[in-house]
Design a protein around this motif. Sequence first.
Motif, PDB file in Angstrom:
ATOM      1  N   GLY A 496       1.317  -4.128   1.556  1.00 17.58           N
ATOM      2  CA  GLY A 496       0.972  -2.716   1.463  1.00 17.58           C
ATOM      3  C   GLY A 496       0.457  -2.138   2.758  1.00 17.58           C
ATOM      4  O   GLY A 496      -0.009  -0.997   2.782  1.00 17.58           O
ATOM      5  N   ASN A 497       0.524  -2.922   3.854  1.00 17.44           N
ATOM      6  CA  ASN A 497       0.016  -2.472   5.155  1.00 17.44           C
ATOM      7  C   ASN A 497      -1.429  -2.011   5.057  1.00 17.44           C
ATOM      8  O   ASN A 497      -1.820  -1.019   5.684  1.00 17.44           O
ATOM      9  N   ASN A 498      -2.233  -2.726   4.252  1.00 14.78           N
ATOM     10  CA  ASN A 498      -3.624  -2.316   4.062  1.00 14.78           C
ATOM     11  C   ASN A 498      -4.563  -3.070   4.985  1.00 14.78           C
ATOM     12  O   ASN A 498      -5.249  -2.470   5.791  1.00 14.78           O
ATOM     13  N   GLY A 499      -4.617  -4.374   4.862  1.00 21.02           N
ATOM     14  CA  GLY A 499      -5.433  -5.167   5.774  1.00 21.02           C
ATOM     15  C   GLY A 499      -6.782  -5.587   5.250  1.00 21.02           C
ATOM     16  O   GLY A 499      -7.442  -6.439   5.845  1.00 21.02           O
ATOM     17  N   SER A 500      -7.254  -4.990   4.142  1.00 17.86           N
ATOM     18  CA  SER A 500      -8.513  -5.457   3.555  1.00 17.86           C
ATOM     19  C   SER A 500      -8.251  -6.760   2.808  1.00 17.86           C
ATOM     20  O   SER A 500      -7.116  -7.160   2.613  1.00 17.86           O
TER      21      SER A 500
END
Length: 595
Positions: A496-500
């Motif tokens: 999701g290209n979030n990174g958390s």
Amino acid sequence: MTFIGILQILFFFAVILAITKPVGTFMYRVFEGRRTFLHPILGWLERAIYRFSGITEDEEQTWVRYSASLISLSIFSCLLVYIIQRFQGFLPLNPMHFSTPQAPTGSTPMTPDLAFNTAVSFVTNTNWQSYSPDTTMSYLTQMAALAVQNFVSAAVGIAIAVALIRGFARHTTKTIGNFWADVTRCTVYILLPVCVLTTMFFVWQGSIQNFKAPVTAQTLEGASQTIEQGPLASQLSIKMLGTNGGGYFNANSSHPYENPTPLSNELQLLLIFALGAGLTYMFGKAVKDTKQGWAIFAAMSALFFVGVFVCYWAEQRGNPLVTQLGVSSAYAGTHPGGNMEGKEVRFGIAESTLFATVTTDASCGAINSWHDSFTPLGGLVPLFNIQTDEVIFGGVGAGLYGMLLYAVIAVFIGGLMVGRTPEYVGKKIEQKEVKMAIIAVLATSLCILVFTALSSVEPFAKGGYWNAPGPAVANTNNSGAHGLSEILYAYSSGAGNNGSAFAGINANTPWYNLTLGLDMLIARFLFIIPALAIAGSLASKKLIPVTSGTLPTNGSLFVVLLIGTVVIVGALTYFPVLSLGPIVEHFQMLNGKLF
């Protein structure tokens, strides 16, 4: 939930609502090449970039050439970031001597797999960090590699959204704009000016911005403490505005240097949503029907409110089995004071759950509390937000083009219901557009589910013979349902290209570094390329006049249909694995079992 907590959430949303139209209008003028109030100040910089790079700004590109430009920039950027990381020990601005024999004890070596993962992470706007930044990256790497890619990857995401908007807005043409001009204009007129102003604001609030070496201080107890220094505020601004999220410190936005005050916390939240919200109005303005943009904004807002209030309720309720002597019966079935584990006491439960929801609605990934410490249902919200393909305002550009792909699917479903060829904003939606939209949606779910399944059962993924020399150690800090949630969250965050992250996972192993890197690459580009193919296909079509049989797509009925499409596609795809993770963990918690 408290009245003050609800008021904080509503105030945040009111500000976002107020800035959506002016931000969208400004972005529309920028990408149309029209003059704005910043052109007299920054026009020279745009022209200089064109001359230096050999860009012909008026040269339009087909969707194939637009995609090729995107891929070439991404490959070059990935190689550059990888090289800078691998050679940072020989480069200047490295006062801590990272990646050298003089590196301090406890620092993380920059191995090939970690450098690959980080390069891919920042180029794809994910900013997943398998390392602690303040004990791994030199000042030069933080600025020349990571901060630069925060600008570039954000500009690329917005450029893709703008190209898709042009696909809907144009007709009988084969071109969708110029990729290089879009990226340049976005950087010069949108990202750079805002970041300069907000950097000064964060410095005023207490963030650091220098090139000093870390200093050692004596605590009141007589112990020594190392206080890190560095160019933090400038990276902080773009990590929030560009929905990148990668922190300068491992504690991210819970660190007093990265998030000094409640005022800085509020600005960070606004920066995350500002451009994503503005793009919805820009879409409506481009297709000459602002109600279309507000309909998308309404769908995103409804999903946001459901998520934030479920998360807030779950965390304020806490663990209902936790009791205290002498507590009033009014607290029956609740955890007095709520679940404060993993939360910054400066911000409390309301601001922590708001931040967790906003950062996972967008593809930001910055955190001011640890999602791993949330209750099962509280942690389910940020996890499911990511699994909706980050379409709830979303990352810069990614939220809009993701929601537009869901809109294509929604009007196709609506067309099947009424027996008509589906249409959206004057364009006939046909087989090619639906296929491309489905490919994009399936690409992310395929990455998430396949890599999660492998990492849950294979010995070298769970913590075995691929780890560093020594006894085998589990890569997840928790077993059972919560351990599965940690793995699922990691691959969801990457795709999701979030990174958390659910921080209980040790992802700095060859297996996780390589598979998470592939996870990011596949999901990013197999989502973007179909979106650009749709843009090219739509741009070549004629406008279809509205008739009495046309499904209105700017009213409440379509908003409900769009929300239903997002939720049902997400629920049907991920419900089985969510049932094995946070959902079953919730019922186990009620029966007194924790992980």
